[in-house]
Design an enzyme around this catalytic site. Structure first.
Site, PDB file in Angstrom:
ATOM      1  N   HIS A 178      27.652  15.843  87.311  1.00 31.64           N
ATOM      2  CA  HIS A 178      27.451  17.041  86.298  1.00 31.64           C
ATOM      3  C   HIS A 178      29.105  17.719  86.338  1.00 31.64           C
ATOM      4  O   HIS A 178      29.429  18.221  87.337  1.00 31.64           O
ATOM      5  CB  HIS A 178      26.180  17.735  86.596  1.00 31.64           C
ATOM      6  CG  HIS A 178      25.150  17.239  86.325  1.00 31.64           C
ATOM      7  ND1 HIS A 178      23.928  17.735  86.623  1.00 31.64           N
ATOM      8  CD2 HIS A 178      24.693  16.144  85.688  1.00 31.64           C
ATOM      9  CE1 HIS A 178      22.923  17.122  86.142  1.00 31.64           C
ATOM     10  NE2 HIS A 178      23.496  16.095  85.661  1.00 31.64           N
ATOM     11  N   LYS A 185      25.160  18.648  80.443  1.00 33.51           N
ATOM     12  CA  LYS A 185      24.123  19.290  80.769  1.00 33.51           C
ATOM     13  C   LYS A 185      24.761  20.238  82.016  1.00 33.51           C
ATOM     14  O   LYS A 185      24.438  21.390  82.263  1.00 33.51           O
ATOM     15  CB  LYS A 185      23.037  18.451  81.816  1.00 33.51           C
ATOM     16  CG  LYS A 185      22.126  17.763  80.738  1.00 33.51           C
ATOM     17  CD  LYS A 185      21.290  17.103  81.343  1.00 33.51           C
ATOM     18  CE  LYS A 185      21.753  15.618  82.292  1.00 33.51           C
ATOM     19  NZ  LYS A 185      22.427  14.755  81.442  1.00 33.51           N
TER      20      LYS A 185
END
Ligand code: IMP
Length: 422
Positions: A41, A16
């Site tokens: 992330h 993501k």
């Protein structure tokens, strides 16, 4: 076109961070909405690798205002460390990052509780990241939490800590409870940071919406780890689907124009809980090594599995996914054999839907089809540049989920991306 919601469709770690970074090239505001420093992330930008835990991945795009929304479990210590790393890499955060005053704080006592709860579970561990996420959200829903904005008033902070002290009492078997004087001092230490960076993020995002700004909601973890719709109890403690992005940002549901679902070309899971398509050796080790499948937050090896279309279809339908971002197709190149699960069987019968009970899921036997393999992807610039096997793999995913392909990622860098829609 409305707000773009970006969510993970599997058990987290779908890529993501990279997808958010790419989408933010053309965005004005990005909002992290739920979860906390359990997320990791990863973005590779200008030859440098960044692992972001709380700061939205959009921080690497100078044009974007970054918001840590009301639904996030904010660990101020982790946030301060992340801001230091960004500063050291020359990324400007001052004036670009706003933390919601409504967001709840992960306190040292929550991390202690997470460790103690995991230890007490013995053989039935969840395999949490030990970042205090579950205990923080427990206090939030018991109305005992300390919120970012509480730090701004010594009286309010005192009142909130007194309520917590009263509820917690002494620890188990007469041992002392958590030291709330220490908690007070901890909060005081971060007061300057909170004064500088906190704000009313609900007004901020609603104003941006009113001015037609391009807003991106950055999901964390994956839908199969959702507290309500995931593989409970082997889940995280927030809503990881589009529902959580709405409640954690403060935007109205009707503002969402596009739901971009991020999925890996295979699946991974870190922590405990069933993974019906878990790969056998030598594929397990080959995919883990080639795909660098080790947790970005904890470093734990991830369990790797074949693509599970039953779980993926469930996640796409439950979130109204409009397009897919497929990552790590390159990892499967040259694997020699590929399987895709297109149904589940239990006691010799087809299972009609993704089971709501984890014990039933654990009994499901995947019904596999064999997929054509491909040797290498090269550097495709268009879908037509892909090897026929890879192209057919993607076409099958789009057909089974009835979602269009919005993005394809074929390597770690920003340039290793095919944007297939605006
Ligand atoms: P917690 O969120 O730390 O409470 O962990 C609960 C479960 O969610 C564990 O199985 C974790 O491994 C998993 N988990 C939490 N955050 C992530 C993530 O960002 N990626 C993948 N798994 C996660």
């Amino acid at each position: 076109m409305g707000v773009t919601a970006i969510i993970g469709l599997q058990w987290g770690d779908e890529g993501k961070g990279k997808v958010v970074d790419v989408v933010c090239e053309r965005a004005d505001v990005v909002v992290r909405c739920q979860g906390g420093a359990n997320a990791g992330h990863t973005v590779v930008a200008n030859g440098r690798k960044f692992i972001l835990h709380l700061v939205p991945a959009g921080i690497l795009r100078e044009n974007v205002t970054c918001v840590v929304g009301s639904g996030v479990a904010v660990d101020l210590e982790a946030l301060a460390a992340e801001l230091d790393q960004l500063a050291e890499a020359g990324v400007k955060t001052s004036g670009r990052l706003v933390i919601s005053r409504r967001a709840h704080l992960v306190l040292p006592l929550h991390k202690q509780a997470d460790r103690a709860e995991e230890a007490s579970r013995g053989g039935r561990k969840i395999g949490t990241t030990l970042r205090g996420i579950g205990p923080c959200y427990s206090h939030k829903y018991a109305r005992l939490g300390i919120r970012v904005g509480d730090l701004l008033s010594p009286q309010v902070l005192d009142q909130r800590l007194s309520a917590l002290r009263q509820a917690l009492g002494a620890g188990p078997a007469g041992s002392p409870g958590p030291d709330l004087d220490q908690t007070y001092q901890y909060c005081q230490a971060y007061l300057p940071m909170v004064r500088e960076m906190s704000g009313d993020t609900v007004s901020l995002v609603l104003d941006a919406l009113g001015r037609n700004k391009r807003i991106v909601l950055e999901g964390a973890q994956g839908f199969l780890l959702d507290i309500d719709y995931g593989t409970y109890p082997y889940v995280t403690s927030s809503n990881t689907g589009v529902h959580g992005l709405v409640s954690g940002s403060g935007l109205p549901p009707s503002s969402i124009g596009r739901v971009l679902g991020v999925m890996k070309a295979y699946v991974t899971r870190v922590g405990e809980g069933p993974l019906p398509t878990e790969m056998e050796e030598p594929y397990q080790s080959a995919v883990r090594e080639k795909g660098h499948e080790f947790g970005a937050t904890t470093g734990r090896p991830r369990r790797c599995g074949w693509l599970d279309m039953v779980a993926l279809d469930y996640a796409c339908r439950a979130n109204g996914v409009t397009s897919l971002a497929v990552t790590k197709l390159d990892t499967l190149a040259g694997l020699g054999a590929l399987k895709v699960c297109e149904g589940y069987q239990s006691s010799g019968r087809a299972v009609p839907a993704f089971p709501s009970e984890v014990d039933l899921l654990a009994k499901c036997v995947p019904a596999y089809v064999t997929a054509e393999t491909w040797d290498a992807l090269g550097s495709p610039r268009r879908l037509d540049d892909l090897a026929p096997g890879a192209r057919r793999y993607l076409d099958r995913i789009a057909a089974l989920t009835r979602c269009r392909l919005g993005m394809l990622s074929v390597g770690p860098g920003r340039d290793d991306v095919l944007r297939l829609e605006d």
